[in-house]
Enzyme design. Structure first.
Site, PDB file in Angstrom:
ATOM      1  N   GLU A  51       0.812  -1.228   0.000  1.00 54.73           N
ATOM      2  CA  GLU A  51       0.000   0.000   0.000  1.00 54.73           C
ATOM      3  C   GLU A  51       0.843   1.275   0.000  1.00 54.73           C
ATOM      4  OE1 GLU A  51      -2.614  -3.248   1.812  1.00 54.73           O
ATOM      5  OE2 GLU A  51      -0.531  -2.578   2.074  1.00 54.73           O
ATOM      6  N   PHE A 113     -12.474  -6.047  13.627  1.00 51.90           N
ATOM      7  CA  PHE A 113     -11.371  -6.591  12.831  1.00 51.90           C
ATOM      8  C   PHE A 113     -10.922  -5.579  11.776  1.00 51.90           C
ATOM      9  CE2 PHE A 113     -10.014  -9.141   9.065  1.00 51.90           C
ATOM     10  CZ  PHE A 113      -8.843  -9.648   9.612  1.00 51.90           C
ATOM     11  N   GLN A 114      -9.637  -5.315  11.740  1.00 50.03           N
ATOM     12  CA  GLN A 114      -9.009  -4.372  10.799  1.00 50.03           C
ATOM     13  C   GLN A 114      -9.602  -2.968  10.908  1.00 50.03           C
ATOM     14  OE1 GLN A 114      -8.809  -6.151   6.824  1.00 50.03           O
ATOM     15  NE2 GLN A 114      -6.861  -7.084   7.378  1.00 50.03           N
ATOM     16  N   LYS A 163     -17.860   0.483   5.261  1.00 47.53           N
ATOM     17  CA  LYS A 163     -18.351  -0.535   4.345  1.00 47.53           C
ATOM     18  C   LYS A 163     -19.856  -0.428   4.096  1.00 47.53           C
ATOM     19  CE  LYS A 163     -18.224  -5.586   3.689  1.00 47.53           C
ATOM     20  NZ  LYS A 163     -17.540  -5.587   2.384  1.00 47.53           N
ATOM     21  N   MET A 482      24.499   7.843   2.797  1.00 45.20           N
ATOM     22  CA  MET A 482      24.504   9.171   3.387  1.00 45.20           C
ATOM     23  C   MET A 482      24.802   9.114   4.885  1.00 45.20           C
ATOM     24  SD  MET A 482      24.369  12.328   2.578  1.00 45.20           S
ATOM     25  CE  MET A 482      23.388  12.707   1.115  1.00 45.20           C
TER      26      MET A 482
END
Length: 568
Positions: A51, A113-114, A163, A482
């Site tokens: 993602e 959940f999630q 949802k 770096m």
């Protein structure tokens, strides 16, 4: 007016906004939206492998097109994986709309959940964000999100989509002009301030144009060029503004700041007038604040009023879109008949002689150590030469990023994609993919380090799946380069956790993804490797085994004035 599902409404809004490509990763919370997307012939969805890469790819797409980029993420870990990409876009003022899935509204706050509070998490790193709680708010919210992302100082806007809202029936109303009483960015400059600024320019003998990424975002490069060349004003750009003014032009002094040119940093220190356009006086530019441009009066043009006098006190603030402000300045000089442009240029001759001396004394340079050693600067120079300076260059973050900024000459805007404000390793490859999908006609090259490229190297699969022949030039020194350089200079070469002892065989790794892998271990092999990479119609990884302890110079140590540069 018709009734459609929330998921259908999202797709319809995307079509309204002329979105043709989005980047994302599916999950249960957005499955209804994905089901609608697959039925749409007008929007192409690019399936990334992480993602974070979806947001970076949308970011790269936005930077090269000037349009709003769109990413679609599922709830919970899908949304949180995108936070680094959102913060990257926020600090660089890139217009994005990020759509995230959320658990049904009745379950919000119940540790479902999630479920995460992505609105709360991203509040500090978005221009604005929304949680859609009522189905009636869905379409107006989406339309507002695009409006906010692209107007004023651009930035990312997140819309969290429960949802049940995606399943609900909503009424789709005709589009109307967006009117937000609490959001009315200023675009037009005040003419009184324009006049004050132009009169200061007339009085100056040692002026410098200090140009930031706002000029690119405002598509104001032509207006900038007109002002600089009309009055013979030398130009220095920030990292984000490379290409806003042609790097090969005689008025260009290159980049300023921590790894800027000796000429640019000295010119700013000795200038009697600093004309800042679309820049925010970042700490990497100013160095020690009380030593920055100590002899100069300062004009500051910026669309964001909170950026003006935030770090450096200015004499003439101009709150405006950069394009409109520069247009107004050019008009003022064209209309003032008593002004002799020739006289204005003549005033600067002593100043240009000083600039020429600085440039001759300390040009950007590196030491050639023979055929057995590949210098990274040479690789970048050859990329510039073999692409005629016309490629779109993306970078990861580190030494290679600075070499790409210093040794590739950018003559047009929207050809340099880099994480300037946040410094995000792993940015370059997905951004390059987004850029290539936006500009299939262009050569797109990600200049990477061997450490940074591994942050999102899984996106080689995305490039291959969508026939996206980006080229990746890995400047491989088997170090976190770096950080290693800082350890060399300031920590007695105690290389704590910066040696990359185990590294992949990048040629074999490329081939495992169905891409092409090439390697150069000698200077004499560099040109042929680049030519092969440019000739093949496939994704390519070029592994350049460079000098392991090469440094980026000039360098201004932290806390020092920009005139206190460490040189080659």
């Amino acid at each position: 007016m018709t009734q459609i599902t929330g998921a259908q409404a999202v797709v319809q809004c995307l079509v309204e906004e002329k979105v043709s490509t989005i980047f994302g990763y599916p999950g249960g919370a957005v499955i209804d939206l994905y089901d609608e997307l697959i039925q749409s012939s007008r929007i192409k969805h690019i399936l990334v492998r992480h993602e974070q890469a979806a947001v970076h790819a949308a970011d790269g797409y936005a930077r090269v097109t000037g349009q709003v980029g769109v990413a679609l993420l599922t709830s919970g870990p899908g949304a949180t994986n995108g936070v680094t990409g959102i913060a990257t876009a926020y600090l660089d003022s890139i217009p994005l709309v990020i759509l995230t899935g959320q658990v049904p509204t009745a379950m919000i706050g119940n540790d479902a959940f999630q479920e995460v509070d992505i609105v709360g998490i991203t509040r500090p790193c978005t221009k604005h964000n929304y949680l859609v709680k009522q189905k009636e708010d869905l379409i107006p919210t989406l339309r507002e999100a695009f409006h906010i992302a692209r107007t004023g100082r651009p930035g990312p806007v997140l819309v969290d989509l429960p949802k049940d809202i995606m399943k609900a029936l909503v009424t789709c109303r005709e589009t109307t002009p967006i009117k937000m009483h609490n959001y009315q960015p200023t675009h037009e400059p005040e003419m009184e301030q324009i006049t004050r600024a132009c009169r200061l320019i007339m009085e100056a003998h040692r002026p410098v144009l200090y140009v930031g990424g706002g000029v690119v975002l405002a598509n104001a490069d032509r207006e900038l060029f007109e002002l600089a060349t009309k009055l013979d004003i030398p130009v220095t750009t920030t990292l984000m503004a490379l290409g806003a003014f042609p790097g090969s032009h005689q008025l260009s002094m290159g980049m300023l700041g921590m790894h800027g040119t000796y000429t640019a940093n000295m010119a700013v220190a000795e200038a009697d007038l600093l004309i800042s356009v679309g820049a925010r006086f970042d700490d990497r530019v100013t160095g020690k604040l009380d030593s920055f441009a100590p002899r100069a009066r300062i004009i500051h043009v910026d669309i964001d009023p909170t950026s003006i006098s935030k770090n450096v006190k200015v004499d003439v603030p101009i709150i405006s879109d950069c394009k409109k402000a520069l247009t107004a300045m050019n008009t003022w000089f064209n209309n003032e008949q008593q002004i002799s442009v020739t006289d204005e240029k003549d005033k600067h001759q002593t100043w240009f002689e000083q600039i020429r001396q600085w440039n001759e004394r300390h040009p950007l340079a590196y030491r050639d150590e023979g055929d057995d050693i590949i210098k990274p600067q040479y690789v970048v120079e050859m990329l510039d030469e073999l692409t005629n300076g016309e490629a779109i260059i993306a970078t990861e973050v580190g030494q290679h990023q600075m070499w790409a900024a210093q040794f590739y000459r950018y003559n047009t805007p929207r050809r340099f994609l880099t994480s300037g404000g946040l410094g995000t390793m792993g940015y370059g490859l997905p951004a390059a993919i987004g850029a290539k999908l936006a500009r299939p006609d262009a050569v797109v090259i990600d200049i990477a380090g061997d450490a940074s490229i591994q942050m999102n190297i899984q996106e080689l699969a995305t490039a291959r799946q969508y026939g996206c022949p980006v080229k990746v030039a890995i400047l491989n020194n088997q170090f976190l380069g770096m950080v290693r350089q800082w350890q060399e200079l300031f920590y007695d070469k105690r290389y704590a956790s910066t040696e990359m002892d185990i590294a992949p065989d990048f040629v074999a790794l490329a081939e495992a993804y169905g891409a092409v892998g090439l390697r150069a271990t000698k200077k004499s092999e560099v040109v042929e490797v680049i030519k092969q990479a440019l000739a093949v119609d496939n994704t390519v990884l070029m592994d350049f085994r460079i000098a392991r302890e090469e440094g980026v110079y000039p360098m201004v140590p932290a806390g020092k004035a920009t005139t206190e540069m460490l040189l080659v």
